[in-house]
Write a protein that holds these residues in place. Structure first.
Motif, short mmCIF file in Angstrom:
data_model
loop_
_atom_site.label_atom_id
_atom_site.label_comp_id
_atom_site.label_asym_id
_atom_site.label_seq_id
_atom_site.Cartn_x
_atom_site.Cartn_y
_atom_site.Cartn_z
N THR A 280 0.83 -1.19 0.00
CA THR A 280 0.00 0.00 0.00
C THR A 280 0.87 1.24 0.00
O THR A 280 2.07 1.19 0.26
CB THR A 280 -0.92 0.01 1.23
OG1 THR A 280 -0.11 -0.07 2.41
CG2 THR A 280 -1.87 -1.17 1.20
N VAL A 281 0.21 2.37 -0.31
CA VAL A 281 0.93 3.63 -0.36
C VAL A 281 0.32 4.59 0.65
O VAL A 281 -0.83 4.43 1.08
CB VAL A 281 0.88 4.25 -1.77
CG1 VAL A 281 1.67 3.41 -2.75
CG2 VAL A 281 -0.57 4.40 -2.25
N THR A 282 1.11 5.60 1.01
CA THR A 282 0.66 6.63 1.95
C THR A 282 1.14 7.98 1.44
O THR A 282 1.82 8.07 0.41
CB THR A 282 1.23 6.39 3.35
OG1 THR A 282 2.65 6.59 3.32
CG2 THR A 282 0.93 4.98 3.84
N ASP A 283 0.77 9.01 2.19
CA ASP A 283 1.24 10.35 1.83
C ASP A 283 2.76 10.43 1.84
O ASP A 283 3.35 11.30 1.19
CB ASP A 283 0.67 11.39 2.80
CG ASP A 283 -0.79 11.73 2.48
OD1 ASP A 283 -1.20 11.51 1.32
OD2 ASP A 283 -1.50 12.20 3.39
N ASP A 284 3.42 9.52 2.59
CA ASP A 284 4.88 9.58 2.70
C ASP A 284 5.60 8.78 1.62
O ASP A 284 6.83 8.79 1.55
CB ASP A 284 5.32 9.04 4.07
CG ASP A 284 4.79 9.91 5.21
OD1 ASP A 284 5.13 11.10 5.24
OD2 ASP A 284 4.04 9.38 6.05
N THR A 285 4.84 8.08 0.78
CA THR A 285 5.48 7.26 -0.25
C THR A 285 6.22 8.15 -1.24
O THR A 285 5.61 9.02 -1.88
CB THR A 285 4.44 6.41 -0.99
OG1 THR A 285 3.77 5.56 -0.05
CG2 THR A 285 5.11 5.56 -2.06
N GLY A 346 -7.86 11.32 -3.41
CA GLY A 346 -7.64 10.49 -2.22
C GLY A 346 -7.00 9.18 -2.61
O GLY A 346 -6.19 9.12 -3.54
N TRP A 347 -7.40 8.08 -1.93
CA TRP A 347 -6.79 6.76 -2.16
C TRP A 347 -7.80 5.82 -2.78
O TRP A 347 -9.00 5.89 -2.52
CB TRP A 347 -6.30 6.17 -0.84
CG TRP A 347 -5.37 7.08 -0.09
CD1 TRP A 347 -5.62 7.71 1.08
CD2 TRP A 347 -4.06 7.47 -0.50
NE1 TRP A 347 -4.55 8.48 1.45
CE2 TRP A 347 -3.56 8.36 0.48
CE3 TRP A 347 -3.26 7.20 -1.62
CZ2 TRP A 347 -2.31 8.95 0.41
CZ3 TRP A 347 -2.02 7.78 -1.69
CH2 TRP A 347 -1.54 8.64 -0.69
N ASN A 348 -7.30 4.93 -3.62
CA ASN A 348 -8.20 3.95 -4.21
C ASN A 348 -8.64 2.94 -3.16
O ASN A 348 -8.16 2.95 -2.02
CB ASN A 348 -7.58 3.28 -5.44
CG ASN A 348 -6.36 2.43 -5.10
OD1 ASN A 348 -6.12 2.09 -3.95
ND2 ASN A 348 -5.58 2.09 -6.12
N SER A 349 -9.51 2.07 -3.53
CA SER A 349 -10.14 1.17 -2.56
C SER A 349 -9.17 0.17 -1.95
O SER A 349 -9.41 -0.34 -0.85
CB SER A 349 -11.29 0.41 -3.24
OG SER A 349 -10.81 -0.33 -4.36
N ALA A 355 -7.08 7.98 -6.12
CA ALA A 355 -8.46 7.99 -6.66
C ALA A 355 -8.94 9.43 -6.67
O ALA A 355 -8.62 10.22 -5.77
CB ALA A 355 -9.38 7.13 -5.80
N VAL A 356 -9.70 9.79 -7.73
CA VAL A 356 -10.27 11.14 -7.83
C VAL A 356 -11.79 11.01 -7.69
O VAL A 356 -12.43 10.28 -8.46
CB VAL A 356 -9.91 11.81 -9.17
CG1 VAL A 356 -10.49 13.22 -9.22
CG2 VAL A 356 -8.40 11.83 -9.37
N THR A 357 -12.33 11.71 -6.70
CA THR A 357 -13.77 11.61 -6.40
C THR A 357 -14.47 12.93 -6.75
O THR A 357 -13.99 14.01 -6.37
CB THR A 357 -13.99 11.29 -4.92
OG1 THR A 357 -13.31 10.08 -4.60
CG2 THR A 357 -15.47 11.14 -4.62
N ASP A 358 -15.60 12.83 -7.49
CA ASP A 358 -16.43 14.01 -7.79
C ASP A 358 -17.78 13.79 -7.13
O ASP A 358 -18.59 12.98 -7.59
CB ASP A 358 -16.58 14.17 -9.31
CG ASP A 358 -17.33 15.45 -9.68
OD1 ASP A 358 -17.88 16.11 -8.76
OD2 ASP A 358 -17.34 15.78 -10.87
N SER A 359 -18.00 14.50 -6.01
CA SER A 359 -19.24 14.31 -5.24
C SER A 359 -20.37 15.23 -5.70
O SER A 359 -21.45 15.25 -5.10
CB SER A 359 -18.95 14.55 -3.75
OG SER A 359 -18.47 15.86 -3.54
N ASN A 360 -20.10 16.02 -6.75
CA ASN A 360 -21.14 16.90 -7.27
C ASN A 360 -22.25 16.08 -7.93
O ASN A 360 -22.01 14.99 -8.45
CB ASN A 360 -20.55 17.88 -8.30
CG ASN A 360 -19.57 18.86 -7.66
OD1 ASN A 360 -19.97 19.69 -6.85
ND2 ASN A 360 -18.28 18.73 -8.01
#
Length: 640
Positions: A280-285, A346-349, A355-360
Motif C-alpha cells: 500500500t501507499v501513503t502520503d509519505d510514499t 484520495g486513495w483507491n479502494s 483515486a479522484v472523487t467528484d461528489s457533485n
C-alpha cells in the motif's frame, strides 16, 4: 775474624767465575742479538715475553682462521650467486608458461629446462672445497643432498662451525644446507579461504572469523519509507543464524512486507521485500518508488484537467512534489484555486494508488489527461482518464524501500543487515570461521567441493589421502585422514580460520602436495604446492609436464621467495667477509705492535753490547791478573 789463605783463594775464584759469567752472557747476547736468551737473564722480562708470544701465536691462528673462512666465503658467494640466477631463470619460465598463449608442447619443453636447472642446483649444493662439502654442517665428508624421484633428503647435520677471528669475536663460517634449502618459504594452505557458508546452525560466535556478533548491543530499526512505519527488532537472545531469522521475522510480521532469510550463497543474511499489490501507499510514499522504482515524470510535471465543453480547462503542476501526499495537496489546491468544489484526490479502494472523487450531482464531467504527447505524468500517477463520479487509480506498484539502521549498538552492523532495501538484497559476507565441526558440504558457501585424493610426497616417501571417503564428513575428519597418512606432516586449520594448512614436521626433506587421479582436490583446498625451494622447483617441472599453468603461476611466488632467501644468505656472507677484512686489518696492526713490543723486550742494543763486552773483557783480564798476583806459587807449594 782471621782471614786465611784458603778464604782468599775461594773469594778470588768466585769473583773470577762471576766476571767470566758476565763476559760469557754478554758475548752470547752479542752473538744472538737478543737480550733474553734464558729465563734467568730477565725473569720479569721473560714473563712479559711469554705473554707477548702467546698473543702473537693467537694472532697467527686468527689469521689462519680468516684465511680458511675466506676460502669458504668465496665459494659460498659464488655458489649463492649462481643459485640466485638459476631461480631467477626458473621464475621467468614460470611466469611465461603461466600465460595461456603457450600450449602443452611448449610447457613440456619448459619442464625439461626446469629439470636441467634443478640438476644445476644439486651440483652447486653438493659442491666442496678441498674435499669438504660446504652445506653439510659438521659432516663435511658427506654430500648434503640426496635426490630421489619424489623428493630430496638432507644427509648432513645442523652443525654450526664457529671460528674465532679476533680476540673478542667469532663468526659462523658455514651455511647449513638443511636451514637454507629446506627453509619453509610458505605455508601450504596458510592463505587459503574455503568460503565457509552460513547455515541455520552456524553459531553467531563463529561469524567474522570467530570475532562474533554483538547481538546484545542495541537493536535494529527498520523504517518503511513507503508507509512511514518503524520496526524495532531485538535479537539479543539469538545464538545461531536461524535464531536471528526467526526473531526478526516474528517481530516484523507478515504485514510488514519484509522478511529475513539466509542468502542463497550462504555467505550472509538476505532481506526479502514483498513486491506486489499488497504494497500500500501513503502520503509519505516517495514518487521515486512508484511504478516499480521507475518513478513519475516531473518534467514538466503537469496534469491537464478539463471538462467536455471546455468551461473548465487548467493545468495542475506537481513538479516540486516528492511524495504522494505532496501530489494530492498540489492537485487539490489547484482545484480549489479554480473554484472547483466537491472534487478531491484520495486513495483507491485497495490503498495501492490514488483515486479522484467528484461528489457533485451531477458530476462535473472532468477529464485528467497529459499536457502534451511527450508527457506521462498523469499515466505515471495512475489517474489518466474520465473522472465521472470516481476515477479509481491503478495500482502504483510502489517499489519497497526499507532503511535498516542500528539503534544504540552495533548488532545490525555485526550481522551485515544495514542498508536501504528496495529488492531482495544479500548483506555483507559474514565470514564464518572454519571449525573442526564444519561439514565439508558447507564449504564453497554451502555448495561444497567435488573432492578426491591428494598426493603427498615427503623426501623419497609418498602417501595418498582420500577425502572423498564416506568417513570424511567434517573438517576434523579431513585433518585426521591427512595426519594419519604415515608421513611426518601436520594438518590443521590455518591461523586465519579460513582453510586447512599442512606443515612438515621434518625439515630435512622436501614436501610436495599435488592433485591425484586427474582431480583438482589439492588445488581446490589451496594445499597444492611445496613450502621449500627444492620441492618448489621439482613441482614446477611436474606442473609443466602436466600442462598445469595455474600451478605454474602459483609456484612463481616460491621462486621469488627462494631468490630472496638466497640473496639474504649471500648478503650475510658479504657482511662476514667485511667483518673478517676488518678483523684482519686489526690483527695485522696488532701483530706489528706485538712485534715491536717483543723487540723492545728481547732484542739487545748492539752498540751498548759492544761497549759492555769490551768492558767485561777488560774486567775479566784484570781479574785474571789480580788472581795471578794474589795466588803466586812458592817453593812450599811444590813440597810434598
Amino acid at each position: 775474624m782471621r782471614i786465611t789463605s784458603q778464604m782468599l783463594i775461594d773469594r778470588t775464584g768466585f769473583d773470577l767465575a762471576k766476571s767470566l759469567g758476565r763476559y760469557a752472557r754478554t758475548e752470547i747476547m752479542m752473538s744472538t742479538g737478543r737480550r733474553i736468551n734464558t729465563p734467568s737473564d730477565d725473569p720479569i722480562g721473560t714473563q712479559h715475553d711469554l705473554t707477548l708470544r702467546t698473543r702473537q701465536n693467537a694472532i697467527t691462528q686468527y689469521k689462519a682462521n680468516i684465511h680458511l673462512a675466506g676460502n669458504w666465503m668465496s665459494s659460498y658467494d659464488s655458489g649463492l650467486g649462481d643459485l640466485k640466477n638459476i631461480y631467477s631463470s626458473a621464475k621467468e619460465v614460470a611466469i611465461s608458461m603461466a600465460n595461456d598463449t603457450y600450449d602443452a608442447t611448449a610447457r613440456e619443453a619448459a619442464a625439461e629446462e626446469i629439470e636441467s636447472l634443478f640438476q644445476q642446483v644439486l651440483e652447486i649444493a653438493n659442491g666442496n672445497v678441498d674435499g669438504r662439502h660446504l652445506y653439510s654442517g659438521f659432516r663435511t665428508r658427506t654430500k648434503p643432498l640426496e635426490a630421489a624421484a619424489n623428493g630430496v633428503v638432507y644427509m648432513g647435520d645442523r652443525g654450526v662451525i664457529n671460528l674465532d677471528i679476533n680476540f673478542s669475536g667469532r663468526i659462523v663460517s658455514n651455511i647449513n644446507g638443511g636451514d637454507l634449502f629446506f627453509k619453509q618459504l610458505t605455508t601450504l594452505g596458510g592463505d587459503s579461504d574455503l568460503n565457509v557458508g552460513m547455515t541455520g546452525d552456524t553459531l553467531l560466535a563463529d561469524l567474522h572469523l570467530g570475532a562474533g556478533a554483538a547481538v546484545n548491543s542495541g537493536t535494529v530499526e527498520v523504517f518503511d519509507a513507503n508507509r512511514n512505519l518503524t520496526y524495532s527488532l531485538d535479537v539479543s537472545g539469538a545464538v545461531t543464524a536461524q535464531d536471528v531469522v526467526d526473531a526478526v521475522n516474528a517481530q516484523l510480521g507478515a504485514a510488514s512486507n519484509l522478511s529475513l532469510a539466509i542468502s542463497e550463497t550462504g555467505a550472509s543474511f538476505a532481506w526479502i521485500p514483498v513486491i506486489g499489490a499488497s504494497n500500500t501507499v501513503t502520503d509519505d510514499t516517495p514518487l521515486a518508488n512508484l511504478n516499480g522504482g521507475n518513478g513519475v515524470q516531473l518534467d514538466p510535471g503537469k496534469l491537464l484537467i478539463h471538462n467536455g465543453n471546455g468551461s473548465i480547462y487548467f493545468e495542475a503542476s506537481i513538479g516540486s512534489a516528492n511524495t504522494l501526499g505532496e501530489v494530492r495537496t498540489a492537485i487539490n489546491d489547484a482545484l480549489s484555486a479554480q473554484g472547483i468544489t466537491g472534487v478531491s484526490v484520495g486513495w483507491n479502494s485497495t490503498g495501492t494508488g490514488l483515486a479522484v472523487t467528484d461528489s457533485n450531482s451531477p458530476p462535473l464531467g472532468l477529464f485528467i489527461e497529459e499536457v502534451s504527447n511527450l508527457s506521462t505524468t498523469a499515466t505515471d500517477l495512475g489517474i489518466f482518464g474520465s473522472v465521472g463520479s470516481l476515477l479509481e487509480g491503478r495500482d502504483l506498484r510502489p517499489q519497497a524501500e526499507f532503511v535498516i539502521t542500528d539503534a544504540g549498538g552495533t548488532v545490525g552492523t555485526d550481522l551485515g543487515l544495514l542498508g536501504t532495501i528496495r529488492h531482495e538484497s544479500a548483506g555483507l559476507d559474514l565470514d564464518p570461521r572454519l571449525t573442526l565441526d564444519t561439514r565439508l558440504t558447507w564449504l564453497n558457501n554451502t555448495s561444497g567441493f567435488d573432492l578426491g585424493r591428494i598426493k603427498i610426497s615427503q623426501g623419497n616417501e609418498i602417501a595418498y589421502v582420500d577425502l572423498s571417503s564416506s568417513a570424511v564428513v567434517t573438517v576434523a575428519d579431513a585433518i585426521k585422514a591427512i595426519n594419519g597418512c604415515g608421513l611426518a606432516v601436520t594438518a590443521e586449520i590455518n591461523a586465519a580460520g579460513t582453510g586447512l594448512q599442512i606443515t612438515p614436521i621434518l625439515t630435512d626433506r622436501t614436501l610436495i602436495i599435488e592433485d591425484a587421479d586427474d582431480t583438482d582436490t589439492a588445488s581446490t583446498l589451496g594445499l597444492a604446492g611445496s613450502p621449500d625451494m627444492l620441492g618448489s622447483m621439482m613441482l614446477l617441472a611436474t606442473a609443466l609436464h602436466n600442462n598445469d599453468r595455474g600451478l605454474a603461476e602459483k609456484l612463481n611466488g616460491n621462486m621469488e621467495s627462494a631468490m630472496s632467501e638466497l640473496l639474504s644468505a649471500r648478503a650475510s656472507v658479504g657482511a662476514k667477509v667485511i667483518r673478517m677484512e676488518t678483523s684482519l686489518n686489526g690483527l695485522e696492526s696488532a701483530e706489528t705492535e706485538v712485534a715491536k713490543l717483543l723487540s723492545e723486550v728481547e732484542d739487545a742494543d748492539i752498540t751498548a753490547l759492544a761497549t759492555q763486552l769490551a768492558k767485561e773483557e777488560y774486567m775479566y783480564q784484570a781479574a785474571l791478573v789480580a788472581v795471578a798476583k794474589a795466588l803466586q806459587p812458592s817453593l812450599l807449594d811444590f813440597l810434598d
